[in-house]
Motif scaffolding. Sequence first.
Motif, PDB file in Angstrom:
ATOM      1  N   LEU A 117      -4.323 -28.232 -34.468  1.00  0.00           N
ATOM      2  CA  LEU A 117      -3.763 -29.393 -35.010  1.00  0.00           C
ATOM      3  C   LEU A 117      -2.208 -29.985 -35.010  1.00  0.00           C
ATOM      4  N   GLN A 118      -1.438 -29.347 -35.194  1.00  0.00           N
ATOM      5  CA  GLN A 118       0.163 -29.321 -34.745  1.00  0.00           C
ATOM      6  C   GLN A 118       0.140 -30.164 -33.756  1.00  0.00           C
ATOM      7  N   LYS A 119      -0.875 -29.787 -32.582  1.00  0.00           N
ATOM      8  CA  LYS A 119      -0.161 -29.884 -30.861  1.00  0.00           C
ATOM      9  C   LYS A 119      -1.518 -31.535 -31.407  1.00  0.00           C
ATOM     10  N   ALA A 120      -1.953 -31.943 -32.017  1.00  0.00           N
ATOM     11  CA  ALA A 120      -2.893 -32.735 -31.875  1.00  0.00           C
ATOM     12  C   ALA A 120      -1.702 -34.415 -33.070  1.00  0.00           C
ATOM     13  N   GLY A 121      -1.009 -33.817 -33.107  1.00  0.00           N
ATOM     14  CA  GLY A 121      -0.504 -34.359 -34.178  1.00  0.00           C
ATOM     15  C   GLY A 121       0.769 -36.078 -33.230  1.00  0.00           C
ATOM     16  N   GLY A 122       0.546 -36.402 -32.201  1.00  0.00           N
ATOM     17  CA  GLY A 122       1.605 -37.286 -31.065  1.00  0.00           C
ATOM     18  C   GLY A 122       2.560 -36.874 -31.287  1.00  0.00           C
ATOM     19  N   ASP A 123       3.699 -38.410 -31.082  1.00  0.00           N
ATOM     20  CA  ASP A 123       4.517 -38.302 -30.555  1.00  0.00           C
ATOM     21  C   ASP A 123       5.508 -38.442 -32.518  1.00  0.00           C
ATOM     22  N   LYS A 124       4.982 -38.605 -32.976  1.00  0.00           N
ATOM     23  CA  LYS A 124       5.647 -39.146 -34.407  1.00  0.00           C
ATOM     24  C   LYS A 124       5.890 -37.468 -35.594  1.00  0.00           C
ATOM     25  N   TYR A 125       4.769 -36.976 -34.934  1.00  0.00           N
ATOM     26  CA  TYR A 125       4.733 -35.272 -35.578  1.00  0.00           C
ATOM     27  C   TYR A 125       5.649 -34.515 -35.493  1.00  0.00           C
ATOM     28  N   LEU A 126       5.805 -34.216 -36.619  1.00  0.00           N
ATOM     29  CA  LEU A 126       7.093 -32.692 -36.463  1.00  0.00           C
ATOM     30  C   LEU A 126       6.758 -31.783 -37.451  1.00  0.00           C
ATOM     31  N   ALA A 127       6.145 -30.854 -36.616  1.00  0.00           N
ATOM     32  CA  ALA A 127       5.579 -29.928 -37.086  1.00  0.00           C
ATOM     33  C   ALA A 127       6.411 -28.683 -37.342  1.00  0.00           C
ATOM     34  N   GLU A 128       5.804 -27.633 -38.692  1.00  0.00           N
ATOM     35  CA  GLU A 128       6.844 -26.541 -38.966  1.00  0.00           C
ATOM     36  C   GLU A 128       8.190 -27.237 -39.306  1.00  0.00           C
ATOM     37  N   ALA A 129       8.459 -28.663 -40.339  1.00  0.00           N
ATOM     38  CA  ALA A 129       9.352 -29.045 -40.944  1.00  0.00           C
ATOM     39  C   ALA A 129      10.364 -28.534 -42.048  1.00  0.00           C
TER      40      ALA A 129
END
Length: 119
Positions: A43-55
């Motif tokens: 799901l995190q990889k599918a978040g796109g450019d504006k997605y900051l994973a494990e913030a």
Amino acid sequence: MASDVIRISVKNLVEYTLRAGNIDTRFVGTSRAVEGTRIHQKLQKAGGDKYLAEAQLKYEMKYKDFLFLVEGRADGIIVDDPQVVIDEIKTTAVPLERIDENFNPLHWAQAKCYGTHLW
């Protein structure tokens, strides 16, 4: 005088303040945790450019001689100015039709802590 630091994670803070009884002691196994991690990453990889994973997020508050440090890690943050979305991914074995917005207050509280004080 230097402050004493009291450090707590958001998860531990929420679990402590909203603790309630539960007699379910079933062990779910490590395969479920591995599967949950795999789903989180997908799901995190599918978040796109504006997605900051494990913030990584933190909030500091000084009170008298104490420094309270509340720390956590949101599964993701989506920044789309001016909107900020806190993404907390939760996996479950419960059928989706049994889950509503009041299903688990701990999940909501964790996301609210991130949004209210840490971001």
